[in-house]
Enzyme design. Structure first.
Site, PDB file in Angstrom:
ATOM      1  N   PRO A 145       0.873  -0.884  -0.010  1.00 32.72           N
ATOM      2  CA  PRO A 145       0.208   0.397   0.628  1.00 32.72           C
ATOM      3  C   PRO A 145       1.124   1.002   0.008  1.00 32.72           C
ATOM      4  O   PRO A 145       1.622   1.007   0.517  1.00 32.72           O
ATOM      5  CB  PRO A 145      -1.116  -0.245   0.939  1.00 32.72           C
ATOM      6  CG  PRO A 145      -0.292  -1.474   2.301  1.00 32.72           C
ATOM      7  CD  PRO A 145       1.010  -2.079   1.334  1.00 32.72           C
ATOM      8  N   SER A 146       0.167   2.804  -0.614  1.00 32.22           N
ATOM      9  CA  SER A 146       1.301   3.883  -0.397  1.00 32.22           C
ATOM     10  C   SER A 146       1.556   4.340   1.106  1.00 32.22           C
ATOM     11  O   SER A 146       0.578   3.551   1.785  1.00 32.22           O
ATOM     12  CB  SER A 146      -0.072   4.972  -0.782  1.00 32.22           C
ATOM     13  OG  SER A 146       0.314   5.724  -0.857  1.00 32.22           O
ATOM     14  N   GLY A 147       2.666   4.422   0.700  1.00 28.33           N
ATOM     15  CA  GLY A 147       3.085   5.296   2.392  1.00 28.33           C
ATOM     16  C   GLY A 147       3.529   3.945   3.381  1.00 28.33           C
ATOM     17  O   GLY A 147       4.295   4.004   4.421  1.00 28.33           O
ATOM     18  N   VAL A 148       3.748   2.288   2.753  1.00 27.33           N
ATOM     19  CA  VAL A 148       4.526   1.675   4.107  1.00 27.33           C
ATOM     20  C   VAL A 148       6.185   1.012   3.573  1.00 27.33           C
ATOM     21  O   VAL A 148       6.675   0.909   4.344  1.00 27.33           O
ATOM     22  CB  VAL A 148       3.994   0.137   2.979  1.00 27.33           C
ATOM     23  CG1 VAL A 148       4.633  -0.190   1.406  1.00 27.33           C
ATOM     24  CG2 VAL A 148       4.341  -0.845   4.142  1.00 27.33           C
ATOM     25  N   LYS A 150       7.837   1.128   0.063  1.00 36.00           N
ATOM     26  CA  LYS A 150       8.681  -0.019  -0.082  1.00 36.00           C
ATOM     27  C   LYS A 150       9.441   0.786  -1.384  1.00 36.00           C
ATOM     28  O   LYS A 150      10.342   0.676  -2.086  1.00 36.00           O
ATOM     29  CB  LYS A 150       7.218  -0.533  -1.540  1.00 36.00           C
ATOM     30  CG  LYS A 150       6.307   0.047  -2.132  1.00 36.00           C
ATOM     31  CD  LYS A 150       5.215  -0.381  -2.890  1.00 36.00           C
ATOM     32  CE  LYS A 150       4.285  -0.054  -3.388  1.00 36.00           C
ATOM     33  NZ  LYS A 150       3.521   0.814  -2.989  1.00 36.00           N
ATOM     34  N   GLY A 151       8.717   2.482  -1.726  1.00 42.67           N
ATOM     35  CA  GLY A 151       9.701   3.233  -2.662  1.00 42.67           C
ATOM     36  C   GLY A 151      11.034   2.933  -2.090  1.00 42.67           C
ATOM     37  O   GLY A 151      12.127   3.110  -2.639  1.00 42.67           O
ATOM     38  N   ARG A 177       4.278  14.777 -20.084  1.00 40.54           N
ATOM     39  CA  ARG A 177       4.421  16.181 -19.749  1.00 40.54           C
ATOM     40  C   ARG A 177       5.165  17.135 -19.942  1.00 40.54           C
ATOM     41  O   ARG A 177       6.821  16.502 -20.576  1.00 40.54           O
ATOM     42  CB  ARG A 177       4.115  15.794 -17.804  1.00 40.54           C
ATOM     43  CG  ARG A 177       2.786  15.560 -18.090  1.00 40.54           C
ATOM     44  CD  ARG A 177       2.400  15.128 -16.148  1.00 40.54           C
ATOM     45  NE  ARG A 177       1.817  14.043 -15.945  1.00 40.54           N
ATOM     46  CZ  ARG A 177       1.034  13.085 -15.101  1.00 40.54           C
ATOM     47  NH1 ARG A 177       2.239  12.887 -14.306  1.00 40.54           N
ATOM     48  NH2 ARG A 177       0.125  12.746 -15.141  1.00 40.54           N
ATOM     49  N   ARG A 270       3.598  12.641   5.145  1.00 41.30           N
ATOM     50  CA  ARG A 270       4.132  13.354   4.033  1.00 41.30           C
ATOM     51  C   ARG A 270       3.547  14.741   3.806  1.00 41.30           C
ATOM     52  O   ARG A 270       4.250  15.218   3.166  1.00 41.30           O
ATOM     53  CB  ARG A 270       4.002  11.858   3.186  1.00 41.30           C
ATOM     54  CG  ARG A 270       4.609  11.087   3.168  1.00 41.30           C
ATOM     55  CD  ARG A 270       4.755   9.816   1.789  1.00 41.30           C
ATOM     56  NE  ARG A 270       3.280   9.781   1.378  1.00 41.30           N
ATOM     57  CZ  ARG A 270       2.641   8.788   0.662  1.00 41.30           C
ATOM     58  NH1 ARG A 270       3.815   7.771   0.319  1.00 41.30           N
ATOM     59  NH2 ARG A 270       1.409   8.681  -0.299  1.00 41.30           N
ATOM     60  N   ARG A 281      -6.656   7.050   0.090  1.00 38.84           N
ATOM     61  CA  ARG A 281      -5.292   5.827   0.309  1.00 38.84           C
ATOM     62  C   ARG A 281      -5.555   4.640   1.570  1.00 38.84           C
ATOM     63  O   ARG A 281      -5.182   3.534   1.473  1.00 38.84           O
ATOM     64  CB  ARG A 281      -4.377   6.773   0.640  1.00 38.84           C
ATOM     65  CG  ARG A 281      -3.925   7.375  -0.321  1.00 38.84           C
ATOM     66  CD  ARG A 281      -1.889   8.476  -0.233  1.00 38.84           C
ATOM     67  NE  ARG A 281      -2.255   9.081  -1.373  1.00 38.84           N
ATOM     68  CZ  ARG A 281      -1.935   8.055  -2.312  1.00 38.84           C
ATOM     69  NH1 ARG A 281      -1.532   7.388  -2.803  1.00 38.84           N
ATOM     70  NH2 ARG A 281      -1.882   9.384  -3.324  1.00 38.84           N
ATOM     71  N   ASN A 304       7.324  -3.948   7.647  1.00 38.91           N
ATOM     72  CA  ASN A 304       8.357  -2.863   8.203  1.00 38.91           C
ATOM     73  C   ASN A 304       7.480  -2.242   9.000  1.00 38.91           C
ATOM     74  O   ASN A 304       7.771  -0.701   9.006  1.00 38.91           O
ATOM     75  CB  ASN A 304       7.811  -1.768   6.872  1.00 38.91           C
ATOM     76  CG  ASN A 304       8.857  -0.824   6.290  1.00 38.91           C
ATOM     77  OD1 ASN A 304       9.828  -1.032   6.933  1.00 38.91           O
ATOM     78  ND2 ASN A 304       8.989   0.258   5.580  1.00 38.91           N
ATOM     79  N   ASP A 305       8.854  -2.249  10.081  1.00 36.04           N
ATOM     80  CA  ASP A 305       7.887  -1.851  11.632  1.00 36.04           C
ATOM     81  C   ASP A 305       9.170  -1.198  11.304  1.00 36.04           C
ATOM     82  O   ASP A 305       9.229  -0.178  12.232  1.00 36.04           O
ATOM     83  CB  ASP A 305       7.907  -2.832  12.385  1.00 36.04           C
ATOM     84  CG  ASP A 305       8.552  -4.215  12.337  1.00 36.04           C
ATOM     85  OD1 ASP A 305       9.552  -4.606  11.521  1.00 36.04           O
ATOM     86  OD2 ASP A 305       7.921  -5.052  13.194  1.00 36.04           O
TER      87      ASP A 305
END
EC number: 2.7.4.8
Length: 342
Positions: A145-148, A150-151, A177, A270, A281, A304-305
């Site tokens: 999920p977004s914010g976890v 992973k990026g 763009r 964020r 989200r 990811n704690d």
């Protein structure tokens, strides 16, 4: 450093078939490797700190020494080294007296990745990467999920192993763009052409977003593989499901937050989304986590704690714990060399 150092060539029967060593005091061990019109000096007096082995280059044509830009996280200094010239512009460096999971490293001096970085940076470049074991060729699908985070995990992998991983360039039917380049940010495709290629089975996964198609083609993944890198696909659960159903033999990893409360805190920290976007989200995250854990798509689940601990687990799952990715005779040779270097 006005001239090249005198070198002593190790004899093949000593287990150093291609290595070239400099005579030096035990506390100042260094090794040189002759590659074409250059000599690479690894370790020695030019090491500036205790965090990474230093690298210097001697150019035989200009008779000059210089310091290259060193990419990747390099090995820590050791009491001695052995080195071997490999194919594809790489040098295998073995640290003497080091534990097995920290003994085998690669210094890329003229690989496709290094040549690419030289063009971009317009400077001399070398790159360190650690020896690995396991499914080193398999693409990696990472979802969550977004914010976890992973990026961030992917960025850490790219920083520590810059020549090992690459992203596939996605296709889209939307217009480019400002500052976006075709083939770099996206492949900008005609909608009818992309629809036909999807129908013809040329895409691993695709989705329609706001009337535009987005997707990952088989060819784009193969392009990363052909460059000698492991392909990373950062896609959602639905995309991962499509890739799982395809012929691509990949490693599937799902990253979970320690709790929904922690995920909400990260999203708010964020400061990039409105309250409505955050709630959306979070709703999507609950559904993604449920499907990611129970769907059977993902063979590996990470929580990811703690970012550093999660990253260590990710490297371990990917076989990046220091054992060389070799097979057959090469594996036996490395095992023998490691024993001799203890």
């Amino acid at each position: 450093m006005g001239e090249a150092p005198a070198v002593l060539v190790d004899h093949p029967e000593n287990g150093h078939s291609n290595g070239v060593c400099v005579k030096s005091e035990p506390e100042n061990t260094e090794i040189t490797v002759d590659v074409g019109d250059r000599i690479f000096l690894i370790g020695g007096n030019h090491e500036r700190n205790n965090f990474s082995i230093g690298v210097q280059i001697y150019d035989k044509i200009s008779n000059n020494w210089f310091s290259p830009i060193v990419l990747g996280t390099g090995p820590k200094p050791s009491k001695g080294y052995s080195a071997f010239v490999l194919e594809q512009g790489r040098i295998l460096v073995i640290k003497k007296g080091s534990p097995r999971n920290d003994s085998i490293w690669f210094l890329e001096v003229d690989s496709p990745y290094v040549r690419e970085q030289k063009k971009l940076l317009r400077k001399e470049v070398v790159a360190w990467s650690k020896g690995v074991r396991g499914n080193a060729e398999k693409p990696i699908v990472i979802s969550g999920p977004s914010g976890v985070g992973k990026g961030t995990l992917i960025s850490m992998l790219m920083k520590e192993f810059p020549s090992m991983f690459g992203f596939s360039v996605s296709h889209t039917t939307r217009s480019p763009r400002s500052m976006e380049m075709d083939g770099v940010h996206y492949y900008f495709a005609d909608k009818k052409v992309m629809e036909k290629e999807i129908k013809d089975g040329k895409f691993l996964e695709f989705a329609s977003v706001h009337g535009n198609l987005y997707g990952t083609s088989i060819e784009s993944v193969e392009a990363v593989t052909d460059s000698g890198k492991r392909c990373i696909l950062d896609i959602d659960v639905q995309g991962a499901r499509s890739v799982r159903a395809s012929s691509l033999d990949a490693i599937f990893i799902f990253v979970c937050p320690p709790s929904m409360k922690e995920l909400e805190d990260r999203l708010r920290a964020r400061g990039t989304e409105t309250e409505e976007q955050i709630q959306k989200r979070l709703r999507n995250a609950e559904a993604e986590i449920k499907e990611g854990i129970s769907s059977g798509i993902f063979g590996l689940i990470l929580y990811n704690d703690n970012l550093e601990e999660c990253y260590k687990k990710l490297k371990n799952l990917l076989g990046l714990d220091g054992l060389a990715h070799v097979n057959g005779v090469e594996s036996e040779k490395l095992n023998t060399m490691h024993s001799k270097n203890k």
